[in-house]
Design an enzyme around this catalytic site. Structure first.
Site, PDB file in Angstrom:
ATOM      1  N   ARG A  41      -1.170 -18.933  78.502  1.00 43.57           N
ATOM      2  CA  ARG A  41      -2.417 -19.216  79.248  1.00 43.57           C
ATOM      3  C   ARG A  41      -3.279 -17.958  79.334  1.00 43.57           C
ATOM      4  NH1 ARG A  41       0.220 -23.694  82.396  1.00 43.57           N
ATOM      5  NH2 ARG A  41       0.559 -24.996  80.573  1.00 43.57           N
ATOM      6  N   GLU A 185      11.338 -34.285  87.986  1.00 47.18           N
ATOM      7  CA  GLU A 185      10.116 -34.379  87.184  1.00 47.18           C
ATOM      8  C   GLU A 185      10.393 -34.917  85.773  1.00 47.18           C
ATOM      9  OE1 GLU A 185       7.976 -30.678  86.567  1.00 47.18           O
ATOM     10  OE2 GLU A 185       6.290 -31.705  85.650  1.00 47.18           O
ATOM     11  N   LYS A 227       8.212 -36.367  90.704  1.00 46.52           N
ATOM     12  CA  LYS A 227       7.005 -35.765  90.131  1.00 46.52           C
ATOM     13  C   LYS A 227       6.790 -36.359  88.741  1.00 46.52           C
ATOM     14  CE  LYS A 227       5.038 -31.287  88.796  1.00 46.52           C
ATOM     15  NZ  LYS A 227       4.841 -29.887  89.199  1.00 46.52           N
ATOM     16  N   SER A 269      -0.216 -32.721  86.526  1.00 46.55           N
ATOM     17  CA  SER A 269      -1.540 -32.989  85.940  1.00 46.55           C
ATOM     18  C   SER A 269      -1.462 -33.147  84.425  1.00 46.55           C
ATOM     19  CB  SER A 269      -2.561 -31.939  86.350  1.00 46.55           C
ATOM     20  OG  SER A 269      -2.212 -30.645  85.942  1.00 46.55           O
ATOM     21  N   GLY A 270      -0.523 -32.489  83.774  1.00 43.86           N
ATOM     22  CA  GLY A 270      -0.198 -32.795  82.388  1.00 43.86           C
ATOM     23  C   GLY A 270      -1.231 -32.437  81.324  1.00 43.86           C
ATOM     24  N   GLY A 271      -2.287 -31.722  81.698  1.00 41.22           N
ATOM     25  CA  GLY A 271      -3.316 -31.378  80.712  1.00 41.22           C
ATOM     26  C   GLY A 271      -4.599 -32.173  80.892  1.00 41.22           C
ATOM     27  N   ARG A 302      -2.044 -26.701  86.098  1.00 42.44           N
ATOM     28  CA  ARG A 302      -3.338 -26.458  85.440  1.00 42.44           C
ATOM     29  C   ARG A 302      -4.519 -27.029  86.223  1.00 42.44           C
ATOM     30  NH1 ARG A 302      -1.026 -28.592  79.838  1.00 42.44           N
ATOM     31  NH2 ARG A 302       0.438 -29.476  81.349  1.00 42.44           N
TER      32      ARG A 302
HETATM   33  P1  13P Z   1       0.636 -29.345  85.117  1.00 40.33           P
HETATM   34  O1  13P Z   1       0.043 -29.875  86.372  1.00 40.33           O
HETATM   35  O2  13P Z   1      -0.183 -28.265  84.473  1.00 40.33           O
HETATM   36  O3  13P Z   1       1.042 -30.436  84.163  1.00 40.33           O
HETATM   37  O4  13P Z   1       1.984 -28.630  85.503  1.00 40.33           O
HETATM   38  C1  13P Z   1       2.824 -29.247  86.389  1.00 40.33           C
HETATM   39  C2  13P Z   1       4.166 -28.718  86.196  1.00 40.33           C
HETATM   40  O5  13P Z   1       4.751 -28.222  87.106  1.00 40.33           O
HETATM   41  C3  13P Z   1       4.760 -28.834  84.879  1.00 40.33           C
HETATM   42  O6  13P Z   1       6.137 -28.736  84.996  1.00 40.33           O
END
Ligand code: 13P
Length: 347
Positions: A41, A185, A227, A269-271, A302
């Site tokens: 990043r 998650e 999650k 959020s996943g991108g 993110r």
């Molecule tokens: P993002 O919200 O950027 O997807 O990251 C969440 C996270 O903790 C990934 O493991």
């Protein structure tokens, strides 16, 4: 309520912590990027990929004034939980004193899965019991383990789903034994051209299998958080459904697959862009207010951090502006939890 489901004295504390993490319309801030991910990043923004720069960035985050108005817990990484502010205060202490519970990512990453080309299995179970004891002593009160599921031709495979679900449940049971709330998650990735329907089928199957494993391995559902990904079409799918359709399909899947005993669902959020992640979270809360058994929260990395990182660029002079951006995104997501987020908040 009888919460003594096999974790003795820890049961009440775990249940209370899980409840607290999703109380008051707050959510989680994921700041647990592994060193390689954090460096990835930093690189496009010209920020040095050093321990010093990562520490300075994490100090910026944990010292953001007022963050605890919206954030109940922050997920740290092994390097970060051991770091201190320039004044020598350990990050977990800074967070606790601000009213934010420290958490810790405890998986050691998703590796290529043998026998399953193109798929990943998350590692980190060896020695986990001892690491959890150490993290608890350092102030952590919850943990995170991420399983990733890849979409594609004939993917995901049943083997990959089952192996990851089994590992998630082993991790979750160990966390509860150690007095930590496990954040479970299982993430279906957005990469690919799969449809919303395909994401929906894969996510429902995955969640059902995860909850079977959690049951088999004695995990106390009242003392964990889920999650998951929101249900969305692949990034390169030609059909991109509306925010409301995404909300409806996501809720339908969760109602089918997630037991009501789970206190909260905190999406990754996943991108997704920051605005889209907030808008979709908002739609779920707005459309289903008072109708769902769980709190619907966020655990974004993110979608909370990205604007702040872009403003900071590794420069001391930009710290205040970056903290304001972080505060703003956290505030937007609390509004989204209330169904009060509007695009105007981002103009
Ligand atoms: P993002 O919200 O950027 O997807 O990251 C969440 C996270 O903790 C990934 O493991």
């Amino acid at each position: 309520m009888n919460t003594d489901l096999g974790f003795g004295l820890h049961s009440h504390q775990i249940v209370e912590t899980a409840r607290l993490l999703v109380a008051n319309d707050k959510g989680l801030l994921a700041m647990d990027e592994s060193t390689p991910t954090c460096d990835r990043r930093f690189a496009p923004l010209g920020i040095p990929q050093t321990e010093q720069a990562r520490r300075a960035y994490r100090e910026l985050i944990v010292t953001t004034p007022g963050l605890s108005e919206f954030i109940s817990g922050a997920i740290l990484y092994d390097e970060t939980i051991r770091q201190k502010t320039t004044d020598g205060i350990p990050f977990p202490k800074v967070l606790s004193e601000a009213g934010i519970l420290p958490g810790i990512k405890v998986d050691t990453g998703a590796k290529d899965m043998a026998g399953c080309p193109g798929e990943k299995i998350t590692e980190g179970l060896d020695g986990l019991r001892d690491r959890l004891t150490e993290y608890y002593a350092m102030g952590a009160r919850f943990a995170k383990w991420r399983a990733v599921i890849t979409m594609g031709d004939c993917l995901p495979s049943r083997s990959c789903i089952e192996a990851n679900a089994h590992a998630l449940a082993r991790y979750a049971a160990l966390c509860q034994e150690a007095g930590l709330v496990p954040i479970v998650e299982p993430e279906v990735l957005m990469t690919g051209d799969h449809t919303l329907e395909q994401c929906s089928e894969a996510t429902e199957l995955l969640l059902r299998i995860v909850f079977i494993q959690l049951f088999k391995q004695g995990v106390m559902l009242e003392g964990m958080l889920l999650k998951p990904n929101m249900l969305v079409p692949g990034l390169t799918c030609t059909v991109q459904e509306s925010v409301d359709e995404v909300a409806d399909v996501t809720v339908r899947c969760l109602l089918r697959a997630v037991p009501a005993a789970v206190p909260g669902i905190a999406f990754l959020s996943g991108g997704q862009s920051c605005e889209l992640a907030s808008a979709r979270l908002n739609a779920i809360n707005f459309r289903y207010k008072g109708q769902l058994p769980w709190q619907i929260a966020f655990s974004f990395a993110r979608a909370i951090q990205q604007p702040a990182l872009e403003i900071w660029q590794g420069k001391v002079a930009n710290v205040n502006a970056a903290q304001q951006a972080l505060y703003h995104r956290a505030r937007c997501n609390q509004a989204a939890r209330r169904g009060d987020y509007t695009a105007a908040m981002d103009q």
